[in-house]
Design a protein around this motif. Structure first.
Motif, short mmCIF file in Angstrom:
data_model
loop_
_atom_site.label_atom_id
_atom_site.label_comp_id
_atom_site.label_asym_id
_atom_site.label_seq_id
_atom_site.Cartn_x
_atom_site.Cartn_y
_atom_site.Cartn_z
N GLY A 1 0.81 -1.21 -0.10
CA GLY A 1 -0.26 -0.03 0.11
C GLY A 1 0.79 1.27 -0.07
O GLY A 1 0.48 2.17 0.65
N MET A 2 2.12 1.27 -0.77
CA MET A 2 2.95 2.47 -0.70
C MET A 2 2.81 2.94 -2.21
O MET A 2 3.02 2.02 -3.15
N ALA A 3 3.26 4.21 -2.38
CA ALA A 3 3.53 4.73 -3.83
C ALA A 3 4.80 5.00 -3.75
O ALA A 3 5.88 5.30 -2.89
N VAL A 4 5.56 4.42 -4.84
CA VAL A 4 6.76 4.31 -4.90
C VAL A 4 7.68 5.20 -5.82
O VAL A 4 7.00 5.52 -7.16
N GLN A 5 8.83 5.74 -5.64
CA GLN A 5 9.65 6.79 -6.63
C GLN A 5 11.01 6.26 -6.54
O GLN A 5 11.72 6.16 -5.43
N HIS B 1 5.60 14.76 -4.26
CA HIS B 1 6.83 14.37 -5.22
C HIS B 1 6.21 13.57 -6.31
O HIS B 1 7.13 13.61 -7.18
N LEU B 2 5.32 13.09 -6.67
CA LEU B 2 4.90 12.17 -7.68
C LEU B 2 4.11 13.10 -8.75
O LEU B 2 4.25 12.74 -10.09
N GLY B 3 3.65 14.35 -8.29
CA GLY B 3 3.05 15.19 -9.36
C GLY B 3 1.74 14.80 -9.65
O GLY B 3 0.97 14.00 -9.25
#
Length: 368
Positions: free
Chosen positions: A150-154, A349-351
């Protein structure tokens, strides 16, 4: 999942896991490395959080993380979630998840560990791991597990890493493979040094030799172009640790009895790691740094018998002359969508172009 806040608290099963990583030529996953890094550098501002996973009494995974004490204390007061960081900093050339053999660890095991970390209370806002090897299966595996949790990754680029595969070559064979310009410079400068007979090299490998050699190293470093060390005691402690393990190679060059160049190499499990180098800028015309590098290349190839030499950190132009290959180290930042602070950071951060997808993922996270 188990969480340890001190290296000394790690059960034998996890220390053995670190020994396995150590035996696999990963110096930066060894117990001694992490112990020195934390005691002499990270520990000044961070607290350790070592996340372990075991099955049937066998340690499978160890993820060495930390939290920045002052920043996180302030965030807690403001009701914001703090961040989890890799147990690494500017002294670290590689960070990795410490794991048992691939046959023993499954995708589900890694997913479970990251899911437990994401659900910890109080919530962590994000997880920042770096520098990870881009050519390793660890990076995509951790990335996938973070998404499943459940995380958004960069991903983000850290630095290039130049290294040399010897493939059984002798030192003369390696020397002949160097660029003509470098070979001619080395031959010319070695000839000049031979005529004057005032250039000497010294190699320090034991703890007993360290005090005077360290003083010479520090003198050279102060006379070089390098900025002052943020934590100079760390380098001395790492040298002592390496000497105790038999992996220290501290090389010094002297002109008329004065130290003018110094290089700190680590020889570990068949690999030579070039950790620190410096030379007195007044002797730049003599190519004293290159002569010392050549001397050490002969040492690690002919005496230590290494199969790989690694320049570790950075894309400095001169490294390409000595090395044969380049790889990259990347970071992975995962924003916890169970945390309000993590959600805000993900959008920041992901825009915009990812906002719709983020909203869908947040909805899925809160439904589970």
């Amino acid at each position: 999942m188990r969480v340890f806040t001190r290296l000394e608290d790690l059960p034998a099963a996890y220390q053995n896991l670190m020994l396995e990583a150590d035996a696999a030529s990963n110096f930066f996953a060894s117990f001694s490395w992490l112990q020195t890094l934390y005691a002499e550098s990270l520990g000044a501002e961070h607290s350790l959080r070592l996340y372990g996973l075991e099955k049937n009494g066998q340690a499978l995974l160890l993820l060495p993380l930390c939290v920045k004490d002052k920043i996180n204390a302030r965030k807690h007061k403001l009701g914001r979630s703090p961040a989890l960081l890799a147990a690494s900093n500017y002294y670290s050339s590689l960070f990795s998840l410490i794991r048992a053999s691939a046959q023993e660890v499954t995708e589900d095991d890694l997913n479970f560990l990251l899911h437990q970390i994401a659900q910890e209370v109080p919530r962590w806002s994000s997880l920042d791991l770096h520098p990870l090897a881009l050519d390793s299966m660890q990076l995509p595996a951790i990335e996938s597990a973070c998404r499943a949790a459940g995380m958004a990754v960069q991903r983000y680029f850290c630095f290039g890493n130049w290294y040399l595969k010897l493939n059984g070559r002798s030192f003369p064979e390696y020397f002949e493979s160097l660029p003509s310009r470098l070979k001619n410079t080395l031959k010319k400068k070695q000839k000049q040094a031979g005529k004057n007979n005032n250039l000497q090299f010294k190699l320090v490998q034991t703890e007993a030799e360290l005090p005077s050699a360290l003083a010479d190293y520090e003198q050279v470093y102060r006379s070089s172009w390098k900025p002052s060390e943020a934590q100079p005691q760390f380098i001395a402690a790492l040298m002592r640790s390496c000497a105790q393990q038999g992996s220290l190679r501290l090389a010094l060059a002297y002109l008329d009895g004065q130290a003018v160049a110094a290089q700190f190499w680590i020889v570990h499990r068949g690999r030579a790691l070039i950790y620190k180098l410096a030379y007195d800028e007044r002797y730049t015309p003599l190519s004293i740094g290159s002569l010392l590098t050549c001397h050490m290349m002969r040492q690690v190839i002919e005496i230590d018998g290494v199969s790989e030499v690694d320049y570790l950190t950075g894309d400095d132009a001169y490294k390409q002359d000595w090395m044969s290959d380049r790889r990259e180290r990347w970071g992975l930042r995962a924003y916890n969508l169970r945390s309000a602070t993590g959600i805000l950071a993900a959008f920041w951060h992901l825009g915009r172009k990812h906002s719709k997808r983020l909203l869908q993922r947040i909805q899925r996270v809160f439904k589970t």
